[in-house]
Design a protein around this motif. Structure first.
Motif, short mmCIF file in Angstrom:
data_model
loop_
_atom_site.label_atom_id
_atom_site.label_comp_id
_atom_site.label_asym_id
_atom_site.label_seq_id
_atom_site.Cartn_x
_atom_site.Cartn_y
_atom_site.Cartn_z
N ALA A 92 -23.38 -2.89 21.36
CA ALA A 92 -22.97 -2.91 19.95
C ALA A 92 -24.17 -2.85 19.02
O ALA A 92 -25.18 -3.52 19.23
N ASP A 93 -24.05 -2.02 17.99
CA ASP A 93 -25.00 -2.01 16.88
C ASP A 93 -24.48 -2.87 15.73
O ASP A 93 -25.26 -3.45 14.97
N GLU A 94 -23.15 -2.88 15.59
CA GLU A 94 -22.49 -3.66 14.55
C GLU A 94 -21.28 -4.37 15.16
O GLU A 94 -20.57 -3.80 15.99
N ILE A 95 -21.06 -5.61 14.71
CA ILE A 95 -19.93 -6.41 15.22
C ILE A 95 -19.16 -6.97 14.04
O ILE A 95 -19.74 -7.51 13.10
N LEU A 96 -17.84 -6.84 14.11
CA LEU A 96 -16.95 -7.45 13.12
C LEU A 96 -16.14 -8.53 13.83
O LEU A 96 -15.45 -8.26 14.80
N LEU A 97 -16.23 -9.75 13.31
CA LEU A 97 -15.52 -10.89 13.90
C LEU A 97 -14.34 -11.25 13.00
O LEU A 97 -14.52 -11.64 11.83
N VAL A 98 -13.14 -11.11 13.53
CA VAL A 98 -11.91 -11.42 12.80
C VAL A 98 -11.19 -12.55 13.53
O VAL A 98 -11.07 -12.53 14.76
N GLY A 99 -10.73 -13.55 12.79
CA GLY A 99 -10.10 -14.72 13.39
C GLY A 99 -11.10 -15.82 13.66
O GLY A 99 -10.81 -16.75 14.41
N GLY A 100 -12.25 -15.76 13.02
CA GLY A 100 -13.30 -16.74 13.26
C GLY A 100 -13.27 -17.94 12.34
O GLY A 100 -14.09 -18.85 12.47
#
Length: 211
Positions: A92-100
């Motif tokens: 991964a170069d970019e990570i989106l965390l949803v539900g954190g």
């Protein structure tokens, strides 16, 4: 490569569906109860992992995902932490965390810590919910009105940040020191189209918020 991590905190589904669609991930990892959100949002995960103490393992059988990782309940990392490590391992170069975010503040703080972990590995990561977007800042960063998530811009040092300078903000700083137990960096606002944030030492968390 953009990797979405869906985990088991609070998810406002209409907001999440729209944001994820615009963000357009290349790969999706679900952590434990995040699998239920994938089902509700009609998202097919590439990797499913967790100890499944908050999500029935039978839900896994509804997905044809090749990689399914069952973690032990007693372990050194949270399911979200394992998902973050897996995302970085997969390139991964970019990570989106949803539900954190959600009702468990211990997990919220732990998930914010995962942003710093990703940053230490040279990977951009952000944590979002319907009211907030969080990311760790490089030593020089910009915030623009056209890309802004919310009206309020807050800076949280971990634990201390030195040489902090803000340009283009309602409350500017000039080579100042921010420390965690003070609130200088809370609820600032942009006054120009693009503001700059720089600092010399330490770590800074940026939170863009809206009511």
């Amino acid at each position: 490569m953009r990797v979405l991590i869906l985990t088991g905190g609070a998810v406002e589904e209409t907001f999440a569906a729209d944001y994820i669609k615009k963000w357009n991930p290349d790969k999706v990892i679900t952590a434990d109860k995040g699998l239920l959100y994938a089902k509700k949002l009609d998202i097919k995960p590439d990797i499913i992992l967790g100890d499944f103490d908050s999500c029935n393992k039978d839900v896994m059988e509804e997905f044809s995902t090749d990689e399914k990782i069952i973690a032990p309940c007693e372990k050194d990392d949270t399911d979200t932490g394992l998902a973050m490590q897996k995302a970085i391992e997969t390139g991964a170069d970019e990570i989106l965390l949803v539900g954190g975010t959600g009702t468990r503040l211990d997990h919220v703080l732990g998930n914010i810590g995962q942003l710093f972990y990703a940053h230490s590995k040279g990977v951009k990561a952000e944590l979002i919910d319907a009211n907030n977007r969080m990311r760790v800042l490089d030593h020089k960063s910009t915030v623009s009105k056209k890309d802004q998530f919310g009206k309020y811009v807050s800076l949280i040092p971990i634990y201390e940040a030195k040489g902090v300078t803000l340009q283009g903000f309602k409350y500017p700083l000039n080579n100042d020191t921010l420390v965690f137990h003070e609130s200088w960096g809370i609820s600032n606002e942009l006054e120009v189209e693009e503001g700059t944030i720089s600092y010399r030492e330490g770590k800074l968390l940026l939170i863009e918020s809206r009511d």
